[in-house]
Enzyme design. Structure first.
Site, mmCIF file in Angstrom:
data_model
loop_
_atom_site.group_PDB
_atom_site.id
_atom_site.type_symbol
_atom_site.label_atom_id
_atom_site.label_comp_id
_atom_site.label_asym_id
_atom_site.label_seq_id
_atom_site.Cartn_x
_atom_site.Cartn_y
_atom_site.Cartn_z
ATOM 1 N N GLY A 1 -15.819 -6.906 -3.117
ATOM 2 C CA GLY A 1 -14.719 -5.976 -3.304
ATOM 3 C C GLY A 1 -14.912 -4.765 -2.415
ATOM 4 O O GLY A 1 -16.024 -4.448 -1.977
ATOM 5 N N CYS A 2 -13.805 -4.074 -2.141
ATOM 6 C CA CYS A 2 -13.916 -2.922 -1.238
ATOM 7 C C CYS A 2 -14.711 -1.800 -1.888
ATOM 8 O O CYS A 2 -15.536 -1.165 -1.223
ATOM 9 C CB CYS A 2 -12.539 -2.443 -0.817
ATOM 10 S SG CYS A 2 -11.475 -1.949 -2.169
ATOM 11 N N TYR A 3 -14.490 -1.544 -3.177
ATOM 12 C CA TYR A 3 -15.257 -0.491 -3.832
ATOM 13 C C TYR A 3 -16.747 -0.808 -3.857
ATOM 14 O O TYR A 3 -17.576 0.059 -3.541
ATOM 15 C CB TYR A 3 -14.741 -0.244 -5.247
ATOM 16 C CG TYR A 3 -13.392 0.444 -5.330
ATOM 17 C CD1 TYR A 3 -13.160 1.649 -4.677
ATOM 18 C CD2 TYR A 3 -12.355 -0.085 -6.096
ATOM 19 C CE1 TYR A 3 -11.937 2.303 -4.776
ATOM 20 C CE2 TYR A 3 -11.137 0.560 -6.202
ATOM 21 C CZ TYR A 3 -10.920 1.754 -5.550
ATOM 22 O OH TYR A 3 -9.715 2.391 -5.660
ATOM 23 N N GLN B 1 -8.893 5.780 -2.997
ATOM 24 C CA GLN B 1 -8.451 4.748 -2.081
ATOM 25 C C GLN B 1 -6.992 4.976 -1.711
ATOM 26 O O GLN B 1 -6.201 5.477 -2.515
ATOM 27 C CB GLN B 1 -8.584 3.400 -2.778
ATOM 28 C CG GLN B 1 -8.452 2.212 -1.860
ATOM 29 C CD GLN B 1 -8.597 0.926 -2.626
ATOM 30 O OE1 GLN B 1 -8.114 0.842 -3.752
ATOM 31 N NE2 GLN B 1 -9.212 -0.069 -2.027
ATOM 32 N N GLU C 1 -10.932 4.637 2.158
ATOM 33 C CA GLU C 1 -11.577 4.629 0.854
ATOM 34 C C GLU C 1 -12.851 5.447 0.914
ATOM 35 O O GLU C 1 -13.634 5.329 1.852
ATOM 36 C CB GLU C 1 -11.909 3.184 0.480
ATOM 37 C CG GLU C 1 -12.619 3.051 -0.835
ATOM 38 C CD GLU C 1 -12.866 1.581 -1.164
ATOM 39 O OE1 GLU C 1 -11.947 0.766 -1.011
ATOM 40 O OE2 GLU C 1 -13.995 1.264 -1.534
#
Lengths: 347, 347, 347, 347
Positions: free
Chosen positions: B150-152, B178, B251
């Site tokens: 995931g991006c986070y 984000q 982000e």
């Protein structure tokens, strides 16, 4: 004092964002008379030529306290250190002041000097009341000097105060995000749309000046002294980190609290409800809330949730940094100071 | 395998933001041949008519695995639970897959089921490698299934990994922000410019699905097992809170760490430098850094500072959520999997 | 000239938006060697510290032409009037220059002086070629001085040229909109996000300096002289109005033409197709097109439609003002000047 | 009619942007009583849960005209063709209606049908008054049906009316730009921040439905009949082109007029001053003006300049598309219809 009419008010420093908005709010206020706007820049222009959307037709003057017309109060929107001498001079003429700078926010002179340098008028510190309306309403009503809080402390303290009073704060992390108006009428890379747009920019890492203000107030709340204590005591350590995000007006303080004991949603929500049930400008949200909901209002909107997985509590507190965070809270305080209903001119 | 030419790749699910960008990156990549883009929406249209700025002239097809042309690899950009069966079918035809969904990110089946529901292909979990390139480079190179993070977690773990490996994490708060592209090609109030603009919006309070992924990886790092351990153990409790802010791509994960012992800037910076000195896509900044600096790149840019006042450490980690957070990291992984220089097509 | 290597190029004025982007494009260009970046501000800092996202590690120097290293070409990104003397000095050392200022854009000295004041080097006007690549490709290839067009003329002229050449323009209104980067690295109310955001701001009403440039080129196109004519003749009167809108990079020229005779869609589209069929950087759209589709590219994307109801023709021409409108077109011209494929480093 | 109290008003269609804002303005209005808000979506929720920032605590109901409480007026915010039958049913119960749709804006049934299709209630056309307050104030005051203008016609006509009345329009080009709220509570690529952001997007080229409305009104102004003429006559041909730009609320109509005879600034400004000197909501600017200056107000702000070089006149007219362009103008009209000062609730 103003049997024959409305209280007469000036805004000193009306050419910055905060002062201009204060002038706008007072100009359209049904109970105050805005008699002058002053500034160092743009003298001789009408305020509405500098800020057309505020539509205040008064001409910007230089502030000359010795030739001041008869006024009852002033909102002073100067940088820190520059504000205190002017506030002092106004007090000597019997003018009550709401000061938007940091000069009278801290009870502890030592903390002030560590944070901002030498204080120009330490003699006035005792006279000043910390102007977070919901926390110090009664003392504000009678004050000669109201130290309007910083915008970050406003959002943060409204969220944290009920827990602080209950002695429930063991450890606090505040991650704050703000629109670009928070940088003020300052022209640099942080405000240029081509650099501030499409950006999320943290700044002043581990050294923001609003931290001491928040810590001092939290300590006072815990000590039950509501802002009066100037004695050092064991502090709740606060991490405070600010970020600029690409909008104009809006601020969210996301507060992560390690409570001194387990705290569930029911108790958490009851604590907040008890504190704010009667408050006209604090809204307790039942879903996560965006800053958009409070844009161009004096509302603070708080959502709180326990996070049992991590043993923490999350409080999300949204304000408009220029309104409740600065200028409309100044008017809220002025209302109190002159016995005018607190919501007048603000709804 | 491709002595006679470039590896042949498809993107399955190319009509969402992540798949479309992956297709764009592969189309212009000097070493891969993008042979097909598939999707359920927009079948028969050219991808460049749906996403003109990506300029991929291939026609969108329905994915028919039984009639698949000869391909070496696939990027699968499906929702969780929908991805696993397709990844399985591709594996059965010998196709190597980089899966952008959550289906293969968690080592623990129990955690997956608690977070996402039943898993369609638990039998494949052992075959999958967690695709945070900088943490698992060697195993990714040989993998049949790469679970793109995931991006986070990408932003958070790159910041936290050096401290996790050193056993220095006692308590972690991650406040993530984000841009709106993080919500995907979804049409609702969170993406409508008139509601997302001039807003700072927290969401999924105390329940974000990326938390288990971060916790599992942090634990594995601490255990020295680099993602392999599926045994429950004492976890580092993580608070993870996400916010949408009004930009498109970008982000920032602001990580607040209580270290297990005092940690000063010198040691902190050395830990990070050691971990990332040779990394082509991790930049250690010497000033707080905005997401703008990594927009439309595969870079992760980290600024770290000790906060001795509060006894904490602050790590600010910026990525482009669609690039390093999703699609360009997928290409970085594909480069590794096919023996192509890791930076190829990404600088 | 560069048998032994790549042409060596400098960017003079690399600290503004245009120069910095030019340096970025040349730094990553496979066929040029960027040997120096100069500027008056920020001397001694690395360009990547001023513009981190461009990642050009060269140190900013003051330009000292007498101590210039051996260079083949320069991109000069100075304000008008400041550029011409430097371009002249470079020419005297045999350096070929692409000048981003207005100094060599106008053929007519009288028009220049009416618009910008005295010209510092009128003797060089004859040597200069107007650098709208698609219109003057052959002459650019051999030029010593290329006058890179203004961004508004680039978008407008690409849309209007086919009609101008055909003698079809009777009356032209150009309504242009541009992102804030068009104002440059200038810090004032037009670029501060809190004033530029949520705004649509027209400026320079009935007096924009790009109008004479557009009119002169249109006249030259009509006269079949492709930019060479400096004789006054009957002009096509052009209304040109510019607006700032709240984005970073992007520009749309909406052109409203009264044609000299009725013009239907078929003929209109054929005119454009004939002009641009082979052009690598001009796209003819079959639906109205946004500037987003050309953001951070060298493309110009044009949509045209007859409006029979009003007897007009509408041409909508989108570019990125910093790329095709300025810096990437400069690189496109440099490619031509050094016999490098025109698209090199730009796709 | 309302000797015993305030006029009672409902908003039908309160869940769209226009209806919600109308409800907000009426809820806080000192002289109207908002008695119900209706909608098809979100029935049973409170309006303030759908639009928190408007703080209207009424529950959304389905409109049941047969069970309507006693009301004096309605603002109808329905799509065209859906509005007319409801307006008709309201009229039959004696309710006066301000209709925000296009259904009663056009005097000519033929033009309506060419533009929108069959008209559901052509019998009511004669009863309707075109609700551009400044042009038709007296007839609006007595009207049963007020056809609130489109936002583009509002901005355009206020700029053009003085010239139209003086017979000075030979040829008109209107290039209009609008924020994304103009697209309404519609969820698609034109409103998704990741596509609408960093974009300038023209739409409906040579076919916008607001053109016939503008042309009909201009013709009527020229004929001196102020909206009454339904006879075809020689029209002033209007080019109208709309664009979406990345902001929320704000609209600028840039009008390029070829006058029937030479027109200098002095005469132009006098024409406008004569028309609007007494108007509370029309501001004549002496410098180019941005939409930001009228955001969230009922003001229209116009800047005009002759362009002698091209023999044209440029008029730049800024409004907030949701306020003066839609909902606040509806309230302005309601004020007039009920003998309330026109500015009440709007300053």
């Amino acid at each position: 004092m103003f049997a024959d009419g409305s209280p007469r008010v000036i805004v000193a420093g009306a050419t910055g964002f905060a002062g201009a908005l204060a002038a706008h709010l007072l100009w359209r206020h049904p109970r105050f008379e805005l008699v002058a706007v002053t500034g160092r820049a743009d003298v001789g222009r009408r305020l509405e030529d500098v800020y057309p959307r505020y539509r205040v037709p008064l001409e910007i003057e230089e502030l000359a306290i010795e030739r001041l017309p008869e006024v009852d109060a002033a909102i002073v929107a100067y940088p820190h250190a520059a504000a205190a001498p002017t506030v002092g001079a106004l007090r000597e003429r019997g003018v009550r002041a709401v000061d938007l700078s940091a000069d009278f926010r801290l009870r502890s002179l030592a903390t002030y000097e560590r944070t901002y340098g030498e204080h120009p008028r330490p003699d006035l510190l005792d006279e000043a009341v910390y102007g977070l309306t919901e926390l110090h309403r009664e003392r504000i009503a009678g004050a000669g000097i109201v130290a309007n809080p910083g915008c970050y402390p406003t959002a943060s303290l409204l969220a944290l105060a009920p827990l602080a009073r209950a002695g429930l704060l063991e450890d606090v992390v505040i991650d704050a995000k703000q629109g670009i108006s928070g940088a003020g009428r300052v022209y640099d890379d942080t405000t240029h749309l081509s650099m501030a747009g499409e950006n999320i920019l943290p700044y002043k890492v581990a050294e923001h000046r609003h931290r001491p203000e928040i810590e001092e107030q939290l300590q006072a709340l815990r000590d039950g002294a509501a802002g009066d204590s100037s004695q050092p005591a064991e502090r709740v350590p606060v991490v405070f980190q600010a970020h600029l995000v690409p909008l104009d007006q809006g601020e969210l303080a996301s507060c992560y609290v390690k409570p001194t004991r387990a705290l569930e949603n029911a108790e958490l929500h009851e604590l907040l409800a008890e504190a704010y049930r009667e408050e006209p400008f604090v809204e307790l949200a039942d879903a996560p809330t965006g800053t958009r909901e409070v844009r161009e209002t004096n509302f603070c909107r708080i959502f709180a949730a326990a996070d049992p997985h991590a043993g923490k509590v999350i409080l999300l507190s949204a304000i408009d940094n220029l309104w409740k965070g600065t200028s409309s809270q100044a008017v809220q305080n002025l209302n109190l100071m002159f016995g005018i209903p607190e919501t007048e001119g603000l709804l």
